[in-house]
Design an enzyme around this catalytic site. Sequence first.
Site, mmCIF file in Angstrom:
data_model
loop_
_atom_site.group_PDB
_atom_site.id
_atom_site.type_symbol
_atom_site.label_atom_id
_atom_site.label_comp_id
_atom_site.label_asym_id
_atom_site.label_seq_id
_atom_site.Cartn_x
_atom_site.Cartn_y
_atom_site.Cartn_z
ATOM 1 N N LEU A 242 12.897 -3.101 4.719
ATOM 2 C CA LEU A 242 12.865 -4.117 3.661
ATOM 3 C C LEU A 242 12.592 -5.518 4.193
ATOM 4 C CD1 LEU A 242 15.793 -2.805 1.367
ATOM 5 C CD2 LEU A 242 13.361 -2.232 1.291
ATOM 6 N N SER A 243 11.948 -5.604 5.348
ATOM 7 C CA SER A 243 11.627 -6.939 5.887
ATOM 8 C C SER A 243 10.554 -7.622 5.048
ATOM 9 C CB SER A 243 11.165 -6.832 7.350
ATOM 10 O OG SER A 243 10.055 -5.957 7.451
ATOM 11 N N ASN A 244 9.743 -6.835 4.328
ATOM 12 C CA ASN A 244 8.718 -7.455 3.476
ATOM 13 C C ASN A 244 8.599 -6.746 2.132
ATOM 14 O OD1 ASN A 244 6.813 -9.536 3.139
ATOM 15 N ND2 ASN A 244 5.120 -8.127 3.556
ATOM 16 N N ILE B 271 0.848 -1.205 0.000
ATOM 17 C CA ILE B 271 0.000 0.000 0.000
ATOM 18 C C ILE B 271 0.883 1.256 0.000
ATOM 19 C CG2 ILE B 271 -1.928 1.177 1.150
ATOM 20 C CD1 ILE B 271 -2.530 -1.553 2.547
ATOM 21 N N TYR C 38 -1.838 -9.844 15.698
ATOM 22 C CA TYR C 38 -1.767 -8.779 14.686
ATOM 23 C C TYR C 38 -2.932 -7.802 14.858
ATOM 24 C CZ TYR C 38 -2.657 -6.263 10.391
ATOM 25 O OH TYR C 38 -2.932 -5.254 9.499
ATOM 26 N N SER D 92 -7.220 -1.097 10.478
ATOM 27 C CA SER D 92 -7.813 -2.187 9.705
ATOM 28 C C SER D 92 -9.243 -2.445 10.155
ATOM 29 C CB SER D 92 -6.956 -3.433 9.947
ATOM 30 O OG SER D 92 -7.605 -4.587 9.519
ATOM 31 N N TYR E 160 -8.667 0.216 6.868
ATOM 32 C CA TYR E 160 -8.803 -0.353 5.528
ATOM 33 C C TYR E 160 -9.650 -1.607 5.587
ATOM 34 C CZ TYR E 160 -4.130 1.906 5.250
ATOM 35 O OH TYR E 160 -3.046 2.742 5.348
ATOM 36 N N LYS F 119 -3.284 -3.514 16.096
ATOM 37 C CA LYS F 119 -4.006 -2.382 15.482
ATOM 38 C C LYS F 119 -4.862 -1.679 16.543
ATOM 39 C CE LYS F 119 -2.283 -2.712 11.465
ATOM 40 N NZ LYS F 119 -1.267 -1.749 11.068
HETATM 41 P P1 NAD Z 1 3.544 -4.617 3.376
HETATM 42 O O1 NAD Z 1 4.142 -5.706 4.188
HETATM 43 O O2 NAD Z 1 3.537 -4.767 1.913
HETATM 44 O O3 NAD Z 1 4.219 -3.223 3.738
HETATM 45 C C1 NAD Z 1 4.722 -2.927 4.992
HETATM 46 C C2 NAD Z 1 6.145 -2.417 4.803
HETATM 47 O O4 NAD Z 1 6.672 -2.072 6.087
HETATM 48 C C3 NAD Z 1 7.079 -3.452 4.197
HETATM 49 O O5 NAD Z 1 7.753 -2.865 3.112
HETATM 50 C C4 NAD Z 1 8.053 -3.789 5.335
HETATM 51 O O6 NAD Z 1 9.345 -4.090 4.840
HETATM 52 C C5 NAD Z 1 8.004 -2.538 6.168
HETATM 53 N N1 NAD Z 1 8.297 -2.690 7.589
HETATM 54 C C6 NAD Z 1 7.777 -3.594 8.462
HETATM 55 N N2 NAD Z 1 8.255 -3.378 9.698
HETATM 56 C C7 NAD Z 1 9.098 -2.310 9.612
HETATM 57 C C8 NAD Z 1 9.884 -1.605 10.549
HETATM 58 N N3 NAD Z 1 9.937 -1.949 11.819
HETATM 59 N N4 NAD Z 1 10.612 -0.559 10.107
HETATM 60 C C9 NAD Z 1 10.587 -0.183 8.804
HETATM 61 N N5 NAD Z 1 9.869 -0.829 7.879
HETATM 62 C C10 NAD Z 1 9.123 -1.866 8.285
HETATM 63 O O7 NAD Z 1 2.052 -4.400 3.937
HETATM 64 P P2 NAD Z 1 0.860 -3.567 3.326
HETATM 65 O O8 NAD Z 1 -0.180 -4.513 2.868
HETATM 66 O O9 NAD Z 1 1.366 -2.528 2.409
HETATM 67 O O10 NAD Z 1 0.301 -2.911 4.663
HETATM 68 C C11 NAD Z 1 0.654 -1.599 5.049
HETATM 69 C C12 NAD Z 1 -0.028 -1.271 6.356
HETATM 70 O O11 NAD Z 1 -1.437 -1.400 6.194
HETATM 71 C C13 NAD Z 1 0.328 -2.194 7.512
HETATM 72 O O12 NAD Z 1 0.352 -1.430 8.696
HETATM 73 C C14 NAD Z 1 -0.821 -3.168 7.551
HETATM 74 O O13 NAD Z 1 -1.012 -3.713 8.831
HETATM 75 C C15 NAD Z 1 -1.980 -2.259 7.174
HETATM 76 N N6 NAD Z 1 -3.120 -2.965 6.614
HETATM 77 C C16 NAD Z 1 -2.950 -3.790 5.543
HETATM 78 C C17 NAD Z 1 -4.046 -4.479 5.020
HETATM 79 C C18 NAD Z 1 -3.866 -5.433 3.873
HETATM 80 O O14 NAD Z 1 -4.747 -6.285 3.672
HETATM 81 N N7 NAD Z 1 -2.798 -5.353 3.076
HETATM 82 C C19 NAD Z 1 -5.307 -4.288 5.576
HETATM 83 C C20 NAD Z 1 -5.447 -3.427 6.658
HETATM 84 C C21 NAD Z 1 -4.347 -2.765 7.174
HETATM 85 C C1 WQD Z 2 -10.639 -12.974 2.202
HETATM 86 C C2 WQD Z 2 -11.681 -14.059 2.071
HETATM 87 C C3 WQD Z 2 -11.178 -16.085 3.275
HETATM 88 C C4 WQD Z 2 -7.703 -17.236 0.917
HETATM 89 C C5 WQD Z 2 -7.018 -10.377 6.208
HETATM 90 C C6 WQD Z 2 -6.668 -10.002 7.621
HETATM 91 C C7 WQD Z 2 -7.199 -8.650 7.953
HETATM 92 C C8 WQD Z 2 -6.773 -7.623 6.913
HETATM 93 C C9 WQD Z 2 -6.996 -8.097 5.516
HETATM 94 C C10 WQD Z 2 -4.875 -6.417 7.651
HETATM 95 C C11 WQD Z 2 -11.962 -14.780 3.391
HETATM 96 C C12 WQD Z 2 -11.218 -16.331 1.790
HETATM 97 C C13 WQD Z 2 -8.804 -16.554 1.409
HETATM 98 C C14 WQD Z 2 -7.895 -18.495 0.282
HETATM 99 C C15 WQD Z 2 -10.255 -18.287 0.652
HETATM 100 N N1 WQD Z 2 -5.390 -7.342 6.967
HETATM 101 N N2 WQD Z 2 -10.051 -17.082 1.276
HETATM 102 N N3 WQD Z 2 -9.171 -18.968 0.174
HETATM 103 O O1 WQD Z 2 -9.223 -12.681 6.020
HETATM 104 O O2 WQD Z 2 -10.597 -10.769 5.113
HETATM 105 O O3 WQD Z 2 -8.432 -10.331 6.083
HETATM 106 O O4 WQD Z 2 -6.465 -9.412 5.335
HETATM 107 O O5 WQD Z 2 -5.307 -5.735 8.512
HETATM 108 O O6 WQD Z 2 -6.719 -8.322 9.209
HETATM 109 O O7 WQD Z 2 -7.233 -10.956 8.498
HETATM 110 O O8 WQD Z 2 -8.541 -11.454 3.898
HETATM 111 O O9 WQD Z 2 -7.690 -12.163 1.712
HETATM 112 O O10 WQD Z 2 -7.178 -13.589 3.735
HETATM 113 O O11 WQD Z 2 -9.501 -13.516 2.866
HETATM 114 O O12 WQD Z 2 -11.382 -18.784 0.537
HETATM 115 O O13 WQD Z 2 -6.949 -19.152 -0.140
HETATM 116 O O14 WQD Z 2 -11.178 -15.059 1.186
HETATM 117 O O15 WQD Z 2 -11.775 -17.144 3.962
HETATM 118 O O16 WQD Z 2 -13.312 -15.072 3.432
HETATM 119 P P1 WQD Z 2 -9.278 -11.402 5.324
HETATM 120 P P2 WQD Z 2 -8.121 -12.692 3.021
#
Ligand code: NAD
Ligand code: WQD
Length: 346
Positions: A35-37, A14, A154, A127, A182, A158
């Site tokens: 760059l951990s992820n 994101i 996790y 989230s 989100y 949040k």
């Molecule tokens: P992502 O893992 O792609 O990005 C997170 C980045 O943070 C990575 O590049 C990682 O290397 C870096 N990072 C982790 N710990 C760090 C640290 N201690 N110092 C510096 N860098 C660090 O994840 P994303 O999907 O882009 O998510 C971004 C944010 O949004 C996160 O806080 C995540 O919890 C939140 N979020 C994501 C989702 C989702 O589904 N992707 C949903 C809700 C909330």
């Molecule tokens: C979506 C739907 C699964 C994989 C997670 C985190 C949440 C947030 C977003 C950060 C669900 C189904 C999935 C598969 C499937 N992240 N599914 N087969 O669970 O809504 O949320 O990511 O804050 O905290 O829990 O997202 O993409 O894992 O799943 O049927 O192989 O797809 O059961 O209904 P989820 P998801």
Amino acid sequence: MKTRILVTGGTGYIGSHTVVELQNNGYEVIIVDNLSNSSANVVDNIEKVSGIRPHFEKLDCCDLSGMDAMFTKYKGIKAVIHFAASKAVGESVQKPLMYYRNNIVSLINILDLMPKHGVDGIVFSSSCTVYGQPSKENLPVTESAPLQPAESPYGNTKQINEEIIQDTVKSGSPITSILLRYFNPIGAHPSALIGELPNGVPMNLVPFITQTAMGIRKELSIFGDDYNTPDGSCIRDYINVVDLAKAHVVAIDRILKQKQLEKVEFFNLGTGKGLSVLELVKTFEEVTGVKVNHKIVGRRAGDIEQVWANPDKANNVLGWKAECTTEETLESAWNWQKKLRELGIQ
Ligand code: NAD
Ligand code: WQD
């Protein structure tokens, strides 16, 4: 001179899309990521998309003195968008201390350093996980719905981080904040130059779909068709990642123009439309013309049956609205998967 914004986690999924949108809107971006992820070449790809190279510091937000030095080096940072966090729900159950340390210490360090360096505001990545399973009368879920005990460490980070920000503001710290909750971010930039790079076997639905369509995975397992939903599979609110990124620019503008009504504001970022797993798979197949082998398996532990956003507050107060259709978004996810194949990455 351009306004400087710090984006932690800016090479992540994101974060990278948000850096592009910030640059498109005239902001100067400093990325801090350990760059951990993610990988450093995301910086090159951001530059290819926006034509501007963001500053990049490989740094851990948990490193207080390193962060202090970074704020000193890039004088005049006006606001922070804090994405940096570990985000794998399953891993957090296995390694809770790692999650609590990384996600909580990072935020504490930033909140500690902001006043010292004259940084006004913070946008925090929260989230929809904080809502757990809302009751039927709370669907679609609004920001005032009750929060539920977290299902995972996790999710708990949040909730705790939301509380840390609120307590810090309450204590009189000169900080304003916008907490963005989100829903399910999916898709990739239309250029297919940046997108989500799942580590190992994807846990999230859309990367699993695109990898199955590509033949990397044999079959998608659909976790349950016996839920109390129209087709029995779970319902989520899938939000395009570029739409999501744009909301961050609006949030930053709001903080910098001091338009906030409260020092801590919460916004749901979703489309307002709930889609089932089966509907999403079907739409992907229709859009791409590629079949996704799938089978129904048992429920996944901890899954929420159904949740989708009421985005009215973000629509009306922020003036932001999700614009991309599910079709466009799934197409972008597929184009990104094809690009990864072209590059020999996945
Ligand atoms: P992502 O893992 O792609 O990005 C997170 C980045 O943070 C990575 O590049 C990682 O290397 C870096 N990072 C982790 N710990 C760090 C640290 N201690 N110092 C510096 N860098 C660090 O994840 P994303 O999907 O882009 O998510 C971004 C944010 O949004 C996160 O806080 C995540 O919890 C939140 N979020 C994501 C989702 C989702 O589904 N992707 C949903 C809700 C909330
Ligand atoms: C979506 C739907 C699964 C994989 C997670 C985190 C949440 C947030 C977003 C950060 C669900 C189904 C999935 C598969 C499937 N992240 N599914 N087969 O669970 O809504 O949320 O990511 O804050 O905290 O829990 O997202 O993409 O894992 O799943 O049927 O192989 O797809 O059961 O209904 P989820 P998801």
